[in-house]
Scaffold this motif. Structure first.
Motif, PDB file in Angstrom:
ATOM      1  N   GLY A   8     -32.448  29.845  38.254  1.00 49.31           N
ATOM      2  CA  GLY A   8     -33.099  28.743  37.561  1.00 49.31           C
ATOM      3  C   GLY A   8     -33.888  27.892  38.519  1.00 49.31           C
ATOM      4  O   GLY A   8     -33.571  27.781  39.696  1.00 49.31           O
ATOM      5  N   ALA A   9     -34.933  27.285  38.013  1.00 50.09           N
ATOM      6  CA  ALA A   9     -35.776  26.433  38.840  1.00 50.09           C
ATOM      7  C   ALA A   9     -35.067  25.113  39.115  1.00 50.09           C
ATOM      8  O   ALA A   9     -33.962  24.858  38.647  1.00 50.09           O
ATOM      9  CB  ALA A   9     -37.105  26.187  38.125  1.00 50.09           C
ATOM     10  N   VAL A  10     -35.711  24.262  39.903  1.00 45.00           N
ATOM     11  CA  VAL A  10     -35.157  22.948  40.187  1.00 45.00           C
ATOM     12  C   VAL A  10     -34.952  22.200  38.869  1.00 45.00           C
ATOM     13  O   VAL A  10     -35.790  22.245  37.975  1.00 45.00           O
ATOM     14  CB  VAL A  10     -36.111  22.167  41.107  1.00 45.00           C
ATOM     15  CG1 VAL A  10     -35.554  20.786  41.413  1.00 45.00           C
ATOM     16  CG2 VAL A  10     -36.346  22.955  42.400  1.00 45.00           C
ATOM     17  N   ARG A  11     -33.850  21.509  38.746  1.00 51.93           N
ATOM     18  CA  ARG A  11     -33.508  20.805  37.511  1.00 51.93           C
ATOM     19  C   ARG A  11     -34.528  19.727  37.194  1.00 51.93           C
ATOM     20  O   ARG A  11     -35.116  19.139  38.104  1.00 51.93           O
ATOM     21  CB  ARG A  11     -32.093  20.249  37.627  1.00 51.93           C
ATOM     22  CG  ARG A  11     -31.054  21.369  37.753  1.00 51.93           C
ATOM     23  CD  ARG A  11     -29.712  20.844  38.249  1.00 51.93           C
ATOM     24  NE  ARG A  11     -28.748  21.929  38.398  1.00 51.93           N
ATOM     25  CZ  ARG A  11     -28.627  22.685  39.490  1.00 51.93           C
ATOM     26  NH1 ARG A  11     -29.426  22.483  40.527  1.00 51.93           N
ATOM     27  NH2 ARG A  11     -27.736  23.658  39.540  1.00 51.93           N
ATOM     28  N   ALA A  16     -38.746  15.928  38.890  1.00 52.04           N
ATOM     29  CA  ALA A  16     -39.552  14.707  38.755  1.00 52.04           C
ATOM     30  C   ALA A  16     -39.400  13.822  39.984  1.00 52.04           C
ATOM     31  O   ALA A  16     -40.381  13.232  40.467  1.00 52.04           O
ATOM     32  CB  ALA A  16     -39.144  13.960  37.494  1.00 52.04           C
ATOM     33  N   TRP A  17     -38.180  13.736  40.503  1.00 46.59           N
ATOM     34  CA  TRP A  17     -37.926  12.923  41.708  1.00 46.59           C
ATOM     35  C   TRP A  17     -38.679  13.479  42.913  1.00 46.59           C
ATOM     36  O   TRP A  17     -39.317  12.728  43.658  1.00 46.59           O
ATOM     37  CB  TRP A  17     -36.421  12.896  41.969  1.00 46.59           C
ATOM     38  CG  TRP A  17     -35.999  12.230  43.234  1.00 46.59           C
ATOM     39  CD1 TRP A  17     -35.958  10.889  43.489  1.00 46.59           C
ATOM     40  CD2 TRP A  17     -35.534  12.885  44.430  1.00 46.59           C
ATOM     41  NE1 TRP A  17     -35.490  10.663  44.764  1.00 46.59           N
ATOM     42  CE2 TRP A  17     -35.227  11.869  45.354  1.00 46.59           C
ATOM     43  CE3 TRP A  17     -35.340  14.217  44.785  1.00 46.59           C
ATOM     44  CZ2 TRP A  17     -34.739  12.156  46.630  1.00 46.59           C
ATOM     45  CZ3 TRP A  17     -34.854  14.500  46.046  1.00 46.59           C
ATOM     46  CH2 TRP A  17     -34.558  13.478  46.958  1.00 46.59           C
ATOM     47  N   CYS A 105     -31.615  12.047  40.418  1.00 51.56           N
ATOM     48  CA  CYS A 105     -31.463  13.494  40.253  1.00 51.56           C
ATOM     49  C   CYS A 105     -30.199  13.824  39.455  1.00 51.56           C
ATOM     50  O   CYS A 105     -29.322  12.975  39.276  1.00 51.56           O
ATOM     51  CB  CYS A 105     -31.381  14.172  41.625  1.00 51.56           C
ATOM     52  SG  CYS A 105     -32.776  13.831  42.722  1.00 51.56           S
ATOM     53  N   GLU A 106     -30.115  15.060  39.008  1.00 48.83           N
ATOM     54  CA  GLU A 106     -28.895  15.502  38.326  1.00 48.83           C
ATOM     55  C   GLU A 106     -27.685  15.480  39.261  1.00 48.83           C
ATOM     56  O   GLU A 106     -26.562  15.226  38.813  1.00 48.83           O
ATOM     57  CB  GLU A 106     -29.078  16.914  37.766  1.00 48.83           C
ATOM     58  CG  GLU A 106     -29.926  17.004  36.512  1.00 48.83           C
ATOM     59  CD  GLU A 106     -31.425  17.041  36.790  1.00 48.83           C
ATOM     60  OE1 GLU A 106     -32.201  17.244  35.858  1.00 48.83           O
ATOM     61  OE2 GLU A 106     -31.813  16.875  37.977  1.00 48.83           O
ATOM     62  N   TYR A 107     -27.924  15.755  40.541  1.00 48.95           N
ATOM     63  CA  TYR A 107     -26.857  15.797  41.528  1.00 48.95           C
ATOM     64  C   TYR A 107     -27.349  15.137  42.824  1.00 48.95           C
ATOM     65  O   TYR A 107     -28.557  15.016  43.052  1.00 48.95           O
ATOM     66  CB  TYR A 107     -26.458  17.242  41.837  1.00 48.95           C
ATOM     67  CG  TYR A 107     -25.945  18.014  40.643  1.00 48.95           C
ATOM     68  CD1 TYR A 107     -24.629  17.893  40.215  1.00 48.95           C
ATOM     69  CD2 TYR A 107     -26.795  18.881  39.942  1.00 48.95           C
ATOM     70  CE1 TYR A 107     -24.156  18.601  39.121  1.00 48.95           C
ATOM     71  CE2 TYR A 107     -26.330  19.593  38.836  1.00 48.95           C
ATOM     72  CZ  TYR A 107     -25.013  19.441  38.431  1.00 48.95           C
ATOM     73  OH  TYR A 107     -24.555  20.136  37.338  1.00 48.95           O
ATOM     74  N   PRO A 108     -26.450  14.682  43.685  1.00 54.08           N
ATOM     75  CA  PRO A 108     -26.873  14.117  44.976  1.00 54.08           C
ATOM     76  C   PRO A 108     -27.766  15.095  45.738  1.00 54.08           C
ATOM     77  O   PRO A 108     -27.441  16.276  45.858  1.00 54.08           O
ATOM     78  CB  PRO A 108     -25.537  13.890  45.702  1.00 54.08           C
ATOM     79  CG  PRO A 108     -24.527  13.727  44.607  1.00 54.08           C
ATOM     80  CD  PRO A 108     -24.977  14.661  43.516  1.00 54.08           C
TER      81      PRO A 108
END
Length: 320
Positions: A8-11, A16-17, A105-108
């Motif tokens: 999968g690509a970057v979340r 966006a970040w 982001c979704e995660y650190p």
């Protein structure tokens, strides 16, 4: 956007970040998983500019819940280390942006520049690479930060150690007794704390492996202040498990030949070498997995356990 990692690509929020930290008109056109890490997802991002130019960035993301409690501390530590190293002779990625608490982001996550080169875990050319590793580590230890990083932390205690299958129980019991003692006094140094061949990038001419050169050092999340012996010990253990116990013993010699200074007493050197080596006993399968993914298919958990046992036995014999 091309996605080469199959995962999968970057979340979306992370994408966006990252986009907010690109130059005007730049866009991400590809992602590729970077293998070899244990604690975090690593991706190389291909960034295209309006004029047709292309550059790469690297994104570190802590997804595994087991590391969630430490992600903020580790990412802040790495970002600070990368900023510090920009003014030294140690080549490391440059920090671009950090979101240690996953506010955006979704995660650190940490975004950094990309270094050219590749890791070199193969046996071919090792004799030429070991002195390069030793010289690189002496350069890291020569860094004098205005503010010291955290004091080193031992990764295992004597009570944690469970010898691997087939280990010589008498030898391991004696080795464990060595690290039951208080840590020897030491002169502190700036430590990478996870310095080993998997975190060093090389440029190696295909037909001239002896002409290898180091292009940079990555993965600074464990940066610490402590004895030079501990960094030397960690690289020594990794070399012993990757290439055989004799290479673990050889690295300390190479470090001194490169101008590095180790503990003066044999008993003190033994303490630091065992403090690192014994800590691998409970995590061999985690260490061996990325090595196999990188092409060392023969390094099964059993093979690496046998090498660890042989290395500990060698230490007790050579440095006793």
């Amino acid at each position: 956007m091309t996605d080469h990692d199959g995962a999968g690509a970057v979340r979306p929020r992370t994408l966006a970040w990252v986009g907010r930290h690109l130059e005007p008109g730049e866009r991400i056109v590809g992602t590729e998983a970077l293998h070899g890490g244990i604690t975090a997802e690593m991706r190389r991002l291909t960034v295209a500019a309006p004029d047709g130019g292309v550059r790469h960035l690297v994104l570190r993301t802590f997804v595994d819940p087991s590391f969630a409690d430490h992600a903020e501390e580790m990412l802040n530590r790495e970002a600070a280390a990368l900023a510090l190293l920009a003014g030294t002779g140690v080549t490391a990625p440059g920090p671009v942006a950090v979101d240690p608490s996953a506010a955006w982001c979704e995660y650190p996550s940490l975004l950094m520049t990309h270094l050219v080169g590749r890791t070199a875990l193969e046996n071919t050319g090792l004799e030429a690479r070991v002195p390069l590793l030793a010289r690189q580590l002496t350069a890291i230890h020569a860094v004098r930060p205005a503010e010291r990083p955290q004091e080193y932390k031992a990764w295992a205690t004597a009570d944690d150690i469970v010898p691997p299958p087939g280990a010589d129980t008498a030898v391991w019991a004696a080795a464990i007794d060595v690290i039951r003692k208080p840590a020897p006094p030491y002169e502190g140094r700036f430590l990478h704390r996870d310095f080993h061949p998997g975190n060093v990038l090389f440029d190696i001419p295909p037909r001239r492996p002896a002409s290898a050169r180091i292009t940079g050092v990555v993965d600074w999340v464990q940066t610490s202040w402590g004895p030079a012996d501990l960094d030397v010990a960690h690289c020594s253990t990794n070399l012993a498990l990757l290439h055989g116990p004799q290479w673990g013993l050889r690295f300390a010699e190479g470090y001194e030949e490169a101008g590095g200074v180790l503990a003066p007493a044999t008993s003190e050197r033994l303490y630091w070498r065992l403090l690192d080596a014994l800590a691998f006993a409970g995590g061999v399968r985690w260490v061996a997995r990325p090595w196999r993914e990188a092409g060392r298919a023969e390094l099964t958990t059993r093979v690496v356990e046998d090498r660890l046992n042989a290395y500990v036995t060698s230490l007790m014999g050579a440095l006793d």
